[in-house]
Design an enzyme around this catalytic site. Sequence first.
Site, short mmCIF file in Angstrom:
data_model
loop_
_atom_site.label_atom_id
_atom_site.label_comp_id
_atom_site.label_asym_id
_atom_site.label_seq_id
_atom_site.Cartn_x
_atom_site.Cartn_y
_atom_site.Cartn_z
N HIS A 33 0.86 -1.31 0.02
CA HIS A 33 -0.02 -0.05 0.11
C HIS A 33 0.86 1.33 0.10
O HIS A 33 0.64 2.17 -0.75
CB HIS A 33 -0.86 -0.09 1.27
CG HIS A 33 -1.83 1.18 1.35
ND1 HIS A 33 -1.66 2.38 1.93
CD2 HIS A 33 -3.05 1.45 0.72
CE1 HIS A 33 -2.35 3.17 1.67
NE2 HIS A 33 -3.40 2.70 0.90
N ARG A 52 -9.06 2.57 -7.94
CA ARG A 52 -9.45 1.70 -6.70
C ARG A 52 -10.21 2.49 -5.68
O ARG A 52 -10.08 3.61 -5.29
CB ARG A 52 -7.72 1.32 -6.02
CG ARG A 52 -7.04 0.49 -6.90
CD ARG A 52 -5.87 0.26 -5.89
NE ARG A 52 -5.05 -0.89 -6.22
CZ ARG A 52 -4.06 -0.42 -6.95
NH1 ARG A 52 -3.49 0.61 -7.28
NH2 ARG A 52 -3.18 -1.43 -7.37
N ARG A 107 -12.73 0.01 -10.68
CA ARG A 107 -12.92 -1.28 -10.19
C ARG A 107 -13.59 -1.26 -8.90
O ARG A 107 -13.94 -0.37 -8.07
CB ARG A 107 -11.40 -1.71 -9.75
CG ARG A 107 -11.52 -3.12 -9.48
CD ARG A 107 -10.15 -3.58 -8.90
NE ARG A 107 -9.77 -2.93 -7.48
CZ ARG A 107 -8.49 -3.04 -7.09
NH1 ARG A 107 -7.74 -3.79 -7.67
NH2 ARG A 107 -8.33 -2.65 -5.92
N GLU A 138 -6.32 -11.50 -13.08
CA GLU A 138 -5.28 -11.47 -11.89
C GLU A 138 -5.25 -12.78 -11.14
O GLU A 138 -4.47 -12.82 -9.91
CB GLU A 138 -5.32 -10.11 -10.83
CG GLU A 138 -6.79 -9.99 -10.54
CD GLU A 138 -6.86 -8.61 -9.56
OE1 GLU A 138 -6.10 -8.38 -9.30
OE2 GLU A 138 -8.18 -8.35 -9.07
N GLY A 187 -4.28 -7.72 -13.65
CA GLY A 187 -3.58 -7.14 -12.23
C GLY A 187 -2.45 -7.94 -11.92
O GLY A 187 -2.63 -9.18 -11.41
N THR A 188 -1.27 -7.38 -12.44
CA THR A 188 -0.23 -8.36 -12.25
C THR A 188 0.45 -8.68 -10.65
O THR A 188 1.27 -9.21 -10.57
CB THR A 188 0.95 -7.84 -13.12
OG1 THR A 188 1.35 -6.51 -12.97
CG2 THR A 188 0.95 -8.37 -14.56
N ASN A 189 -0.17 -7.49 -10.03
CA ASN A 189 0.24 -7.55 -8.48
C ASN A 189 -0.15 -8.97 -8.09
O ASN A 189 0.46 -9.76 -7.49
CB ASN A 189 -0.19 -6.52 -7.81
CG ASN A 189 0.16 -5.17 -8.15
OD1 ASN A 189 1.12 -5.13 -9.00
ND2 ASN A 189 -0.53 -4.19 -7.95
N CYS A 236 -3.18 -3.08 -15.36
CA CYS A 236 -3.22 -2.03 -14.35
C CYS A 236 -2.48 -2.25 -13.09
O CYS A 236 -2.46 -1.73 -12.17
CB CYS A 236 -4.62 -1.79 -14.20
SG CYS A 236 -5.51 -2.98 -13.52
C1 PEP Z 1 -3.26 -6.09 -9.07
O1 PEP Z 1 -3.48 -7.18 -8.38
O2 PEP Z 1 -2.24 -6.13 -10.01
C2 PEP Z 1 -4.00 -4.97 -9.04
C3 PEP Z 1 -3.98 -4.00 -9.93
O3 PEP Z 1 -4.94 -4.89 -8.03
P1 PEP Z 1 -4.59 -4.52 -6.47
O4 PEP Z 1 -3.02 -4.28 -6.51
O5 PEP Z 1 -5.15 -3.52 -6.06
O6 PEP Z 1 -4.60 -5.90 -5.72
MG MG Z 2 -5.34 -7.18 -7.49
#
Ligand code: PEP
Ligand code: MG
Length: 768
Positions: free
Chosen positions: A413, A503, A550, A643, A665-667, A715
């Site tokens: 975060h 977000r 989202r 994702e 959502g690559t995170n 994203c």
């Molecule tokens: C992600 O998972 O890449 C994404 C954009 O969502 P968040 O980071 O909010 O999980």
């Molecule tokens: Mg995500």
Amino acid sequence: MNVIWFSELNKESIDVAGGKGASLGEMYNSGFPIPPGFAVTAQAFKSFLEKNNIKEKIFGLLKDLNVDNNSELQNVSKQIRDLVLGIEMPADIRNDIIEAYETLNVDKKLFEKAGKALDIIKAGRDPPYVAVRSSATAEDLPDASFAGQQETFLNVKGNNHLLESVKHCWASLYTARAIYYRVKNNFPHEKVLISVIVQKQIQSDKAGVIFSVNPVNNNENEILIEAGFGMGEAVVSGSITPDSYVLDKNSLKIKEKKLNKQEWMIVLDPNTKKNFKKTIEPGKQVLNDYEIKKLGELTKKIEDHYKAPQDIEYAIEGSRIYIVQSRPITTLKKVEAKEEVKEEEEKRDVLLKGLSASPGIASGTVKIVKDASELSKVHEGDILVATMTNPDYVPAMKKASAIVTDEGGLTSHAAIVSREMMIPAIVGTDKATELLKDGDIITVDGSKGEVYKGKIEIKEEKKEVYHIEDGAETITRIKAIMDIPDMAKRIAELDVDGVGLVRLEIMIAEGGVHPSKYIRDNRHEEYIELLVNGIRKIAEAFKGKPVWIRTSDLRTDEYRNLEGGDEEEHETDPMLGNHGIRRSLKEEGILRCEFKALKKLQDEGYNNLGLMIPFVINIDEVRKAKEIFKEEGLTIQFGVMIETPASCWIIEDICKEGVDFVSFGTNDLTQLTLGVDRNNDEIAYLFNELHPAVKGEMKKVIDICKKNKVETSICGQSGSKPEMAEFLVMAGIDSISVNPDAIGNIREVVARTEKKLLLDFARREAGG
Ligand code: PEP
Ligand code: MG
């Protein structure tokens, strides 16, 4: 006069041959080794417009155009370009260009003497390869360089190919970006013309770029030369890593050599006349020392001539050195020379080290925040130090001049929000809250990931090595990731094509109440209003450009401090728990409020909004969410975030279900594919979005979406990484969303990659 030779041009010739043509003419006549060529004059273009009466049509279309309406802008731009391309070139211009082209192959002196014999000489020669480039002009206006007029065609051969390329350069005066730029900068369209430069193409054995001032450290006493084997485009487009050499500008002594292992080069086969990638033995120094010094001498002469730092493109064919282009470097910031910076560095007292999460430097007073109840401690300019931030911290983060946390990786975060707010941040320091004390004065270097004792003046080093001449135009759209409505206006002013991820969690945190609490207490309207007010600010700032929202993705451990958050369940692993679309479907009241907020904005006339749902694993989730979306009367774009590995495997079904777009959502995708917790700094070294498994999933999804005509985007945080952007452009993605501070850099990477793709395509078309 439709055509004019370099020998007849000089730096005053901008209104005839544009900036590029004037500069080439000036250098040609000053004795620099410029490949011969001519300009198709701006007046030829003017007469083309007049003879065909299309001038009225073009200016008619442009007259009432609202450039803020993106689809209208795109539409008018296309109509004009089609018009220019569709009309035949007048015979006099055509003949003059062909005449000059044929003459290009003949020695100029011979040409002057030859008289009638010229036809015989011309007839006996193969038409030459030429490079065809746009060169904008603006009557009575000081600066003729506009964004988006960089149309260039290489290895053009034969009359028809040449005439077509000239017309494409003309048409590029009316790309959407060029029109937009002129309107926003009050340049009347009628006053801007375009010249086209036709120059003999050098089939280089070696080529590259020179900076007359070393851009790495901005040292004016150093020259930096980059070199690669084969055609120069491989270096300019960044598709190979070139050798680099640093020279002392006074003595021309070589101070530093960095040899890179180039394994292939692009060359033209003299027998087949085709381009191909030739494998070469890696490890050889590209330029010999003699060539390095010769280039150094030439660079000094060119810089002396222009009396300003230059960025020069050169090519070497056999033993001949050519200068292909020279232009002023406009982005150099003056900073201390390297040695002085080093001395200053030694004085620094490093207190802590961590991951550099957001670049920049700031000094201030430490405020340790143990939990949300202590947030009011943070005042404007303080440095917020915490174990980890969560969305409740955002109001305080906005006031802070820098952020330092104990925990967290690059997608935590604190990292994400500080990048968006463009404030320096370091995460994963382990012991910031333990080592630092309230009231300490520290300096945070977000780029280095270091915290220093006291207030230290650090001059920021220049980030971009290459400057963008006119602002690169890209076909792939570059969008922003942004969550804080109050940042919207500022971000919308950047060179950005929309918002690829909003977000809701940040807005929710600012509202101070947990969404479930609104529903439990029957305070639906309050939640809807909160979202409407936040989203409206973003939709308004980005009018005419897409903004994708989202649905909320609240993890149970992040929202405990909000009103009602203490009622959140304690999950063993919140990352894999009750969040994303699975939660929204369980707590449908929350989802309906979010849809109702969007419906309200849809009714207010915001037609630029789109919606996407997170953390999908089953097609049923998509189906159900879509049903509710329809029930709530929404007609805006509907998309799905990709994702989870599951969503990659069911992508065909997702497309068939009827979605307008998908966004990676690559995170989460990386976390779930590799089994690496994205917030655990102990294993941050394993978190690799460029892992072949992640890239493989993404490529498969893009291919299937293309087949099904579903738009693709990204994203996740990794879109801001040059390597990922390059991979995605190659894979055929439609848009890339990045942190606001990465927009310029990623646009440039994308522009270069697209240029390379086009080159490869052109070469294949040419039979290479
Ligand atoms: C992600 O998972 O890449 C994404 C954009 O969502 P968040 O980071 O909010 O999980
Ligand atoms: Mg995500």
